[in-house]
Motif scaffolding. Structure first.
Motif, PDB file in Angstrom:
ATOM      1  N   LEU A 624      32.958  42.213  52.068  1.00  0.00           N
ATOM      2  CA  LEU A 624      32.554  41.075  51.257  1.00  0.00           C
ATOM      3  C   LEU A 624      33.687  40.064  51.123  1.00  0.00           C
ATOM      4  CD1 LEU A 624      31.346  43.899  49.620  1.00  0.00           C
ATOM      5  CD2 LEU A 624      29.987  42.060  48.639  1.00  0.00           C
ATOM      6  N   THR A 625      33.337  38.797  51.280  1.00  0.00           N
ATOM      7  CA  THR A 625      34.283  37.694  51.090  1.00  0.00           C
ATOM      8  C   THR A 625      33.671  36.667  50.139  1.00  0.00           C
ATOM      9  OG1 THR A 625      33.416  36.615  53.075  1.00  0.00           O
ATOM     10  CG2 THR A 625      35.380  37.990  53.342  1.00  0.00           C
ATOM     11  N   ASP A 626      34.497  35.746  49.669  1.00  0.00           N
ATOM     12  CA  ASP A 626      34.067  34.754  48.682  1.00  0.00           C
ATOM     13  C   ASP A 626      33.405  35.424  47.480  1.00  0.00           C
ATOM     14  OD1 ASP A 626      34.983  32.505  50.075  1.00  0.00           O
ATOM     15  OD2 ASP A 626      33.175  32.456  51.312  1.00  0.00           O
ATOM     16  N   VAL A 627      33.950  36.556  47.075  1.00  0.00           N
ATOM     17  CA  VAL A 627      33.374  37.327  45.982  1.00  0.00           C
ATOM     18  C   VAL A 627      33.606  36.597  44.661  1.00  0.00           C
ATOM     19  CG1 VAL A 627      33.515  39.502  44.703  1.00  0.00           C
ATOM     20  CG2 VAL A 627      33.621  39.501  47.208  1.00  0.00           C
ATOM     21  N   ASN A 628      32.589  36.587  43.828  1.00  0.00           N
ATOM     22  CA  ASN A 628      32.635  35.975  42.504  1.00  0.00           C
ATOM     23  C   ASN A 628      32.868  37.087  41.476  1.00  0.00           C
ATOM     24  OD1 ASN A 628      32.303  34.385  40.239  1.00  0.00           O
ATOM     25  ND2 ASN A 628      30.368  33.480  40.897  1.00  0.00           N
ATOM     26  N   PRO A 629      34.111  37.318  41.040  1.00  0.00           N
ATOM     27  CA  PRO A 629      34.382  38.445  40.132  1.00  0.00           C
ATOM     28  C   PRO A 629      33.623  38.291  38.814  1.00  0.00           C
ATOM     29  CG  PRO A 629      36.424  37.570  41.046  1.00  0.00           C
ATOM     30  CD  PRO A 629      35.348  36.597  41.384  1.00  0.00           C
ATOM     31  N   TYR A 630      33.347  39.419  38.176  1.00  0.00           N
ATOM     32  CA  TYR A 630      32.575  39.410  36.944  1.00  0.00           C
ATOM     33  C   TYR A 630      33.005  40.577  36.057  1.00  0.00           C
ATOM     34  CZ  TYR A 630      29.909  43.151  39.172  1.00  0.00           C
ATOM     35  OH  TYR A 630      29.545  44.326  39.781  1.00  0.00           O
ATOM     36  N   THR A 631      32.677  40.475  34.789  1.00  0.00           N
ATOM     37  CA  THR A 631      32.826  41.597  33.860  1.00  0.00           C
ATOM     38  C   THR A 631      31.436  42.064  33.469  1.00  0.00           C
ATOM     39  OG1 THR A 631      32.941  40.089  31.977  1.00  0.00           O
ATOM     40  CG2 THR A 631      35.031  40.776  32.963  1.00  0.00           C
ATOM     41  N   LEU A 632      31.334  43.342  33.153  1.00  0.00           N
ATOM     42  CA  LEU A 632      30.043  43.960  32.860  1.00  0.00           C
ATOM     43  C   LEU A 632      30.070  44.534  31.455  1.00  0.00           C
ATOM     44  CD1 LEU A 632      27.310  44.581  34.150  1.00  0.00           C
ATOM     45  CD2 LEU A 632      28.256  46.744  34.943  1.00  0.00           C
ATOM     46  N   GLU A 633      29.228  43.988  30.576  1.00  0.00           N
ATOM     47  CA  GLU A 633      29.088  44.475  29.210  1.00  0.00           C
ATOM     48  C   GLU A 633      27.679  45.025  29.068  1.00  0.00           C
ATOM     49  OE1 GLU A 633      28.656  42.691  24.696  1.00  0.00           O
ATOM     50  OE2 GLU A 633      29.375  41.409  26.306  1.00  0.00           O
ATOM     51  N   ASN A 634      27.568  46.370  29.136  1.00  0.00           N
ATOM     52  CA  ASN A 634      26.270  47.028  29.172  1.00  0.00           C
ATOM     53  C   ASN A 634      25.509  46.513  30.395  1.00  0.00           C
ATOM     54  OD1 ASN A 634      23.691  48.214  28.502  1.00  0.00           O
ATOM     55  ND2 ASN A 634      24.469  48.428  26.431  1.00  0.00           N
ATOM     56  N   VAL A 635      24.460  45.690  30.221  1.00  0.00           N
ATOM     57  CA  VAL A 635      23.780  45.113  31.392  1.00  0.00           C
ATOM     58  C   VAL A 635      23.978  43.600  31.458  1.00  0.00           C
ATOM     59  CG1 VAL A 635      22.041  46.933  31.449  1.00  0.00           C
ATOM     60  CG2 VAL A 635      21.578  44.852  30.155  1.00  0.00           C
ATOM     61  N   ARG A 636      24.907  43.058  30.683  1.00  0.00           N
ATOM     62  CA  ARG A 636      25.180  41.626  30.699  1.00  0.00           C
ATOM     63  C   ARG A 636      26.337  41.340  31.650  1.00  0.00           C
ATOM     64  NH1 ARG A 636      27.526  37.784  25.884  1.00  0.00           N
ATOM     65  NH2 ARG A 636      26.434  35.879  26.451  1.00  0.00           N
ATOM     66  N   ILE A 637      26.117  40.409  32.553  1.00  0.00           N
ATOM     67  CA  ILE A 637      27.114  40.057  33.563  1.00  0.00           C
ATOM     68  C   ILE A 637      27.690  38.686  33.228  1.00  0.00           C
ATOM     69  CG2 ILE A 637      27.483  39.563  35.997  1.00  0.00           C
ATOM     70  CD1 ILE A 637      25.193  41.487  36.612  1.00  0.00           C
ATOM     71  N   ARG A 638      29.020  38.596  33.235  1.00  0.00           N
ATOM     72  CA  ARG A 638      29.703  37.316  33.037  1.00  0.00           C
ATOM     73  C   ARG A 638      30.608  37.062  34.237  1.00  0.00           C
ATOM     74  NH1 ARG A 638      31.524  36.720  26.681  1.00  0.00           N
ATOM     75  NH2 ARG A 638      29.533  35.911  25.939  1.00  0.00           N
ATOM     76  N   TYR A 639      30.318  35.992  34.943  1.00  0.00           N
ATOM     77  CA  TYR A 639      31.056  35.676  36.165  1.00  0.00           C
ATOM     78  C   TYR A 639      32.270  34.800  35.863  1.00  0.00           C
ATOM     79  CZ  TYR A 639      27.035  37.406  38.799  1.00  0.00           C
ATOM     80  OH  TYR A 639      26.044  38.199  39.317  1.00  0.00           O
ATOM     81  N   ARG A 640      33.281  34.914  36.761  1.00  0.00           N
ATOM     82  CA  ARG A 640      34.444  34.030  36.685  1.00  0.00           C
ATOM     83  C   ARG A 640      34.158  32.679  37.333  1.00  0.00           C
ATOM     84  NH1 ARG A 640      38.392  36.510  33.376  1.00  0.00           N
ATOM     85  NH2 ARG A 640      38.328  38.750  33.758  1.00  0.00           N
ATOM     86  N   ALA A 641      33.149  32.639  38.221  1.00  0.00           N
ATOM     87  CA  ALA A 641      32.761  31.401  38.927  1.00  0.00           C
ATOM     88  C   ALA A 641      33.923  30.819  39.709  1.00  0.00           C
ATOM     89  CB  ALA A 641      32.202  30.381  37.941  1.00  0.00           C
ATOM     90  N   THR A 642      34.621  31.691  40.478  1.00  0.00           N
ATOM     91  CA  THR A 642      35.822  31.235  41.182  1.00  0.00           C
ATOM     92  C   THR A 642      35.857  31.587  42.670  1.00  0.00           C
ATOM     93  OG1 THR A 642      36.911  33.259  40.405  1.00  0.00           O
ATOM     94  CG2 THR A 642      37.294  31.236  39.137  1.00  0.00           C
TER      95      THR A 642
END
Length: 819
Positions: A624-642
């Motif tokens: 995988l390339t150009d990956v958009n990192p994220y954090t996972l809180e239960n089933v809620r995803i928050r992306y870094r958009a980077t």
């Protein structure tokens, strides 16, 4: 409905066809003695004929006003012959039953079901879905028992596949893409999955390496088919967790058919069993319908509609969580004030037309509209004590907090609203030229999203406000700090975003031979262009191409074995959630995440104990390339958009399925997977869904002397996921794992009526099926955790990761009826 205007030439052609051809149509569904559709059956008359599709459906034009003998044949069933004499233009329905042959033929014929093997698709029986036990029973419940599929929250229908996240899975119902709400952050808020199991006739699932005809996601495809009724019927399913019902029917002339399903769910039985005492009043309900109308023998319209209303009212009261070690037990005791009120209302409608232009060409047109209005409001104050637990055996104070290490509080606030409208217009075509099959499609999507994010979190420890890590540290309480109180997290944004997409695909398939072996070839490409615009957003356009291919070989061996190699480039253009960063700002320049995916598979069908079994195995690798990192809180995803990371995933999936008990379907699954990511070239760390080992078992049984007493067991063991990190924290400093996930759900039912026990009189006569049973969720009462809550002791500077536990052992009763 608007009048369809046809050219004069076409009208004359249709008139000539009616006047001179004098044809009739015979159609229906072929079933076996167990009421299972027979796919790949031959329906012939003299030199003409057709083959039933996967649902057992066939349609054949025959001469009118004469005796016509039609032959129904299949390699593993007894031949059936029927003679009919139909009037001109008559549309006659015939649903023959084909019994299994006494003499079994050893040669294996690639039929509709076998074609799924060629494509690398797993097919799941709808009957197993409806009967199998689970806290959140349904299609997703069974998917989580497959290798490579991860889902460690029984209150959630979300699943991750081979290292991906919940946003990387495609879901189709009758070739129509469906969506889920945006703001959901925990499993107990979700309510109902879109897929209604009571309406389902076919479930196909691919965990990777799928063909170009499917959409632009990285991980998986779930392809659902709702059934077409052939008679009147109704079902009821009721338990302490809610109820569902469906009704279906068909008109006298067979041209109009419809099915309607209504569901209601109440998760309070599960949520109130958790360690947090609450006042909990959920209302999750939806209604779905699937209608079809056959205007002519070659043109059909269908409509899929769904209305879902979800209200979630939650008022936590107290919580005590014991953790730590045997020698140093620690407890977190929390007292709550406040409440949470969430609403998720979704409306979905889709119109699909299918035109069989000729024997070699079929055209489909699909238009759909999806709207979701979502509200997430909460103000919750949590005051906690962190202390040592009394461990003296026999003491009346056993398990209570007797020495407090730290006290503090946490105030969370949100006023989040979202309104999204998604329009799709699509055309698909299927063309057969001799041995070649060509499929293509083009689709336009308009996404209009209005979003307000207003949320903050204030953390207090021993009377001293904790500042975010991005601020300079202070030395409270030893030195006074005169700076203003700053929320630990604070997000405020107002977004008005539009996304226009044009996507398309073309693929070619062919069956040929290599020596005496059968060979299947498939190659295709997808293209996707999207433009992000909106208020205070600079318009940005991007285009990606995704070539894909599959090769399947069935050697000319005595054993029934098939080898498959598939892969290609899979790109996922960002959806709205992926464009929004942690501050709520929309970043239109976010690129599509890209995965080069290679899958090598083997399917082996064999006989054991004189019963049929299948062993499926797949080796896979993703780069995988150009990956958009994220954090996972239960089933809620928050992306870094980077797009500032690269990643990989590889693993092995094994599944053994068959009749471990005669007349039932069960399976064993094993999966090994490793996935890591490298953010800003700092080195590889666990991805949030790095589930190393997985074992699953789905088992059906019955008492031999009382065959009406049946048992269903759903067993899962997963190694622990990464435990996550606090907000704004550096994930490289939080690489611990949660405990292993272990769960067993057991269901026992007694069948009062089924196909073998139909009643001719009495109160049971109206029922085609009737059963009553009991279910035990989490039989062994294992304390599984889904995430961590991070609490810091201001004196020792120690930050504790306190697990958020899932549901304990819960009992349920269930009644199922079919009319």
């Amino acid at each position: 409905m608007k009048t369809i205007k046809l050219p004069l030439t076409l009208l004359l052609f249709c008139f000539a066809t009616v006047v001179f051809a004098q044809k009739a149509v015979i159609k229906g569904i072929i079933l076996d003695e167990n009421n299972i559709p027979v796919s790949g059956a031959n329906v012939t008359y003299k030199d003409s004929g057709t083959i039933t599709d996967f649902n057992g459906f066939y349609l054949l034009e025959i001469p009118s006003n004469e005796d016509v003998t039609i032959t129904f044949s299949h390699v593993s069933h007894k031949k059936v012959q029927v003679t009919v004499n139909l009037s001109p233009n008559e549309d006659y329905e015939l649903n023959p039953v084909m019994n299994t042959s006494i003499e079994q033929i050893s040669e294996v014929v690639i039929s509709g079901r076998e074609n799924k093997r060629v494509e690398g698709v797993t097919t799941i029986s709808p009957e197993v879905i409806r009967k199998m036990v689970g806290a959140n029973a349904g299609v997703e419940n069974l998917l989580k028992s497959l290798p490579g599929v991860n889902g460690n929250d029984e209150l959630s229908t979300q699943y991750a596949v081979r290292g991906g996240n919940y946003d990387e899975n495609l879901v189709y119902v009758n070739e129509i893409e469906v969506y889920r709400p945006f703001l959901i952050r925990s499993g107990q808020q979700e309510g109902l999955s879109f897929v209604n199991s009571d309406l389902t006739s076919n479930v196909d699932f691919s965990a990777g390496g799928f063909q170009a005809k499917y959409g632009d996601k990285l991980s998986s495809v779930l392809d659902i088919t709702y059934r077409r009724p052939v008679d009147f019927g109704a079902t009821i399913d009721a338990s302490l967790l809610g109820a569902s019902g469906s009704v279906e029917g068909i008109s006298k002339n067979g041209r109009l058919s419809g099915i309607l399903g209504i569901r209601y769910r109440d998760n309070s039985l599960l949520v109130k069993a958790k360690e947090t005492e609450t006042n909990y009043r959920p209302k999750f309900a939806d209604a779905q319908t699937y209608l079809t109308y056959k205007l002519t023998n070659s043109f059909e319209l269908s409509f899929l509609g769904n209305v879902s209303i979800n209200e979630y009212n939650y008022r936590p009261l107290t919580r005590q969580t014991n953790f730590g070690t045997i020698t140093d037990p620690i407890a977190l005791l929390v007292f709550y004030e406040g409440r949470e009120e969430d609403r998720y209302n979704t409306y979905f409608g889709a119109l699909k037309s299918t035109w069989v232009v000729s024997e070699n060409y079929t055209a489909k047109f699909i238009a759909s509209l999806y709207q979701t209005t979502e509200q997430e409001y909460y103000d919750i104050l949590a005051e906690y004590r962190l202390g040592e637990v009394n461990t003296e055996i026999g003491s009346e104070e056993l398990g209570t907090v007797e020495f407090t290490r730290g006290i503090g509080g946490q105030l969370t606030h949100a006023r989040n609203d979202l309104d999204a409208l998604i329009l799709n217009i699509e055309h698909k075509g299927n063309l057969s030229i001799e041995e070649n099959n060509i499929e293509y499609g083009i689709k336009y999507t308009r996404e209009d999203i209005r979003d307000r994010v207003q949320e903050y979190e204030i953390i207090d420890s021993a009377g001293f406000s904790i500042r975010p890590p991005i601020f300079p540290p202070n030395n409270q309480p030893y030195e006074p700090d005169t700076s203003p109180i700053v929320p630990y997290t604070n997000v405020r944004a107002l977004n008005d975003t539009q996304i226009d997409r044009i996507s398309g695909y073309a693929q070619w398939s062919r069956k040929t031979s290599l020596g005496n072996s059968d060979l299947w070839l498939n190659a295709g490409v997808r293209a996707h262009n999207w433009t992000v615009s909106g208020k205070n957003i600079s318009s940005t356009s991007q285009t990606v191409f995704s070539p894909r291919a599959q090769v399947a070989l069935k050697p000319d061996w005595e054993m029934d074995m098939l080898f498959r190699l598939s892969g290609g480039v899979y790109q996922q253009p960002p959806f709205y959630r992926e464009l929004r960063d942690s501050s709520g700002t929309v970043r239109p320049g976010v690129k599509a995440q890209k995965s080069i995916h290679i899958v090598f598979g083997n399917d082996y069908s064999f006989k054991m104990w004189d019963r049929a079994f299948r062993l499926n195995s797949e080796l896979y690798y993703k780069h995988l390339t150009d990956v958009n990192p994220y954090t996972l809180e239960n089933v809620r995803i928050r992306y870094r958009a980077t797009n500032n990371a690269v990643a990989y995933a590889y693993g092995l999936d094994l599944r053994l399925a068959g009749e471990f008990v005669p007349g039932t379907e069960s399976w064993l699954s094993f999966g090994y997977m490793k996935t890591e990511e490298n953010i800003d070239d700092r080195g590889y760390i666990f991805r949030p869904t790095d589930q190393r080992l997985k074992f699953g078992m789905l088992f059906q049984d019955y008492v031999k002397v009382i065959p009406s007493l049946k048992m269903y067991l759903n067993l899962t063991y997963n190694t622990g996921l990464p435990g996550g990190s606090p907000s704004y924290a550096d994930p490289y400093k939080y690489q611990t794992r949660l405990p292993d996930y272990k769960r067993a759900d057991l269901g026992v039912s007694y069948v009062l009526v089924d196909d073998t026990k139909l009643r001719d009189s009495g109160w049971l006569k109206p029922f085609k099926e009737l059963s009553i049973g009991a279910e035990i969720f989490n039989i062994f009462d294992v304390q599984n955790s889904i995430t961590n809550t991070f609490v810091r002791d201001v004196y020792t500077k120690v930050q504790y990761a306190i697990p958020n536990y899932l549901t304990p052992r819960v009992f349920n009763v269930r009644l199922t009826a079919k009319f």
